[in-house]
Motif scaffolding. Structure first.
Motif, short mmCIF file in Angstrom:
data_model
loop_
_atom_site.label_atom_id
_atom_site.label_comp_id
_atom_site.label_asym_id
_atom_site.label_seq_id
_atom_site.Cartn_x
_atom_site.Cartn_y
_atom_site.Cartn_z
N GLY B 243 0.66 -1.21 0.02
CA GLY B 243 0.18 0.01 0.04
C GLY B 243 0.98 1.35 -0.06
N ASP B 267 -7.49 -2.29 -2.08
CA ASP B 267 -6.38 -3.25 -1.56
C ASP B 267 -6.64 -4.82 -1.76
OD1 ASP B 267 -8.43 -3.97 0.09
OD2 ASP B 267 -7.36 -3.41 1.82
N GLU B 287 -0.77 -6.44 -3.74
CA GLU B 287 -1.15 -5.91 -2.45
C GLU B 287 -2.11 -4.67 -2.53
OE1 GLU B 287 -0.78 -6.86 0.84
OE2 GLU B 287 -0.01 -8.58 0.01
N ALA B 288 -1.88 -4.04 -3.78
CA ALA B 288 -2.56 -2.74 -3.98
C ALA B 288 -2.56 -2.33 -5.45
CB ALA B 288 -1.95 -1.35 -3.16
N GLU B 368 -4.49 -1.13 8.69
CA GLU B 368 -3.94 -2.70 8.59
C GLU B 368 -3.50 -3.10 10.00
OE1 GLU B 368 -1.12 -3.32 5.21
OE2 GLU B 368 -0.37 -5.25 6.33
#
Lengths: 469, 469
Positions: B243, B267, B287-288, B368
């Protein structure tokens, strides 16, 4: 109200206790009492607007000092008139008798410029051009560009929600104010808004303060939105045999989906006045000169398309600028307009009527008829793309009859603007100049609610009293 | 206040006199009293927001009928909850016990679309997508595009100052509302604003009503600004291993002076949820995922420059869409996000924290950590270019402990947003969901002034009471 008035008279006579209390929280050099000096803070640049005599002028440098001024004013019930550079055109910054003039010009720090967040945080006394140049060095752009941009302050721009030439593409000052720190009438500090790109937490008090002409609180800090710096703009000049044809071109351009970075109109009177003042060599045979520009990646192509629409509307001549220097020359001519018109007969009354752009032609025709009816010279310069006109009545202030006719024609232009679905002020504000007209525009319920909002923030009616309504 | 409460209880018990009075000015089919039917108007789409039982639902078709409803409400001191399509996410449209639900959905006429003035005049019940398509036929564009745009109404959009995907380039609903007709609490009609491009006559009450969640008056007509329709946008997808890297790309893009027409982040949790729901084939190893678009004249060139910045920020893969169809597919995936996340565990709480975009990475990291701390699945989908995130807590509402943790994590995300200089709500509003948080954001002076403004417009506290503060 009568109690407040009574206290005011007292203070006018004996400013002593007021000055003493102010000096408890301000350094001596920030408190001006010499009548010759304070008198020079009595007016902004509007004609025909009464101004009183200030009791004292204060020039704070900190938020705490502004809070001290407002606490003192509330304790002694003394009116306060916030001021920037006094370049306003509606008398909104004019002093009232016995008031504290609160000049924010010394609070002139640019506190932050952030290219990722695209914001600037500034004090109210920062000059518009200073900020514009500073953000330019970061590749950023602060669009609002009132004619007075070299001297006017951001605080003043916020107070009047100033416009400029850029608005047809970039909008007015209001659209660039994200958040404010405001000192309230009683001296408390309130923060409104945000520095984020979006935010809807509660009522939008930020926008309430923008354009409130210093009547709700004193702006001591502003978070402003910035844009990426666009490419340099290229200007085109188009000549028309009538105002109607020029306005037709404006309508075709906007209906055609174009977004020029400026779209300005100068009538024959204005063109001649500018030539007389600065020998610009503008074409005097034209009835209406339209200036258009694009700051796009391909301004030549965009200007070509726009030029074709001007020709379709009957333009007698379409001349694109060769380069940036020629563009700047044309813009310089435009920016000289109001000063040049002032030279025609010594004094001007500058109107600020904005109509839906589809009605612009009718307004310009109507102004011509009003000029004939009152036997006056009225030059029209307009942010044509916005429908925002500045019909400028040129007259000799020494001639009482001509002054009376000037005043009457000025009012008749506003009446016409309202009739055409417009507003009495597109960007200059109400101040004292258009007080009686505000009610005509927004109606009795509107005035009642506006007064009630004022009462919430300023229950003693100390902040710029006698302005707006 | 106690008097009002007393009257309300009375009316709840015997809705008879209320209904009778309403029927004096409304046709029978516009007054719903069947409890099964009225109960279906009790809620908007927010989770965890209490809702009361309406006494009656009214569906007026004219301004006069709305005025009659408000006059009746004032005469009998009955609270009124204005409603659009009830797609809101903060409980702002939830009924209170014994209230009149005032549904504006039947006032759904588009009264005018004017390509020269670039305005539309609409009733509040017009659906966003209906307006967007109608103005599109004139070559015009109404940008605000909340996810619910196919069903939500313009009146509701105005009430919550709605955003959407377009905001990074085009701003929120507030920037498109030029003027309003508003029925006040006592039934009087007030007009605010203008249909001109500019206007500064008096305080900006228009903006005060935008985002006021029906608590100051009932919007019965709006004049909206339109733009020329831009070229179709072309989308690019960029994958990141973290991220933080995606947020770094966002900062580089904005600092680089780019103005994409959207800049969205999904995400890993969100990507997987969308794939699970719709088999979109999005890359689950990332992840992103960043989606960017341009609607400029040369979107390929602009996307190439943007793609290079993504790579400089560590993108593992940069894939521009081949054409409009592929672009639309990527946008469709993005628009599915919230629904897809809801399917993960049955229920979601959708947060709406907006931070300065320079702090976006910190917020996403923080979320997170909060997810770990509370052992929850929190998917993050964000209008990344605006720093406006929707951390979406996925949980099983049947599990009391998980529900409690969901609620606590939701609050902790808002606290983090404030800590990072952000706001508790970028575009969804306060409603009942974030009431206790508003005071934390705007402070006691802010709350005091907001309450006082409410008092001006609604002295009996009848308009959507119990919302905002």
């Amino acid at each position: 109200m009568s109690r407040i008035e009574a206290r005011r008279d007292e203070d006018t006579v004996t400013a002593g206790p007021l000055v003493g209390r102010l000096l408890d929280g301000l350094p001596p050099e920030a408190v001006l009492t010499d009548p010759d000096v304070t008198a020079s803070y009595a007016n902004d640049m509007a004609s025909f607007c009464p101004a009183g005599t200030p009791a004292v002028v204060v020039l704070p440098r900190t938020v705490e000092q502004v809070q001290h001024v407002m606490r003192t004013a509330t304790a002694l019930c003394v009116p306060v008139v916030p001021q920037g550079a006094r370049t306003g055109l509606s008398g909104a910054a004019n002093a009232t008798d016995g008031c504290i003039v609160l000049s924010l010009t010394r609070m002139d720090a640019i506190l932050e410029i952030n290219p990722v967040d695209r914001v600037a945080v500034v004090e109210p006394g920062v000059v518009n051009a200073t900020l514009s140049r500073a953000v330019g060095e970061h590749g950023l752009y602060y669009p609002p560009d009132p004619s007075s941009w070299e001297t006017c302050t951001i605080g003043g721009n916020i107070g009047t929600a100033s416009g400029g030439l850029c608005c047809v593409k970039y909008g007015v000052t209001a659209e660039y104010v994200l958040g404010l720190d405001v000192v309230l009438a009683d001296g408390r500090l309130m923060s409104t808004g945000r520095r984020t790109a979006k935010g809807v937490a509660g009522y939008d008090l930020t926008r309430l303060f923008v354009g409130s002409e210093g009547s709700l609180g004193v702006v001591v800090r502003a978070t402003l939105a910035l844009r990426p710096k666009p490419p340099e703009q290229l200007v085109l000049a188009a000549e028309f045999a009538s105002g109607a044809a020029a306005c037709d071109a404006v309508c075709r351009i906007m209906a055609g989906g174009h977004t020029p970075s400026l779209l300005e109109l100068m009538d024959r009177t204005t063109v001649k006045a500018v030539n007389d003042m600065a020998r610009m060599g503008l074409p005097e045979s034209t009835e209406a000169l339209l200036l258009a520009a694009f700051d796009t990646t391909d301004p030549v192509a965009d200007l070509t398309a726009l030029g074709a629409l001007c020709e379709a509307a009957g333009a007698t001549q379409v001349v694109p600028a060769e380069d940036a220097a020629e563009s700047e020359l044309l813009l310089h001519a435009r920016r000289l307009s109001l000063v040049a018109l002032e030279a025609v007969k010594g004094t001007t009354m500058i109107d600020d009527v904005c109509v839906p752009r589809s009605r612009l032609g009718e307004l310009i025709d109507g102004v011509e008829q009003i000029a004939e009816k009152y036997r006056l010279t009225i030059g029209v310069v307009a942010h044509a793309g916005d429908g925002n006109t500045h019909p400028t009545v040129c007259f000799d202030a020494q001639d009482p009859d001509e002054s009376r006719r000037a005043r009457e024609s000025f009012d008749e232009i506003m009446a016409l603007g309202l009739e055409l679905g417009g507003t009495i002020t597109g960007e200059h504000g109400v101040g004292v100049l258009k007080k009686k007209w505000l009610a005509r525009e927004i109606g009795p319920v509107g005035v009642e609610m506006q007064r009630a909002v004022k009462q919430v923030f300023d229950p003693l009616n100390l902040l710029n009293p006698g302005k707006l309504f």
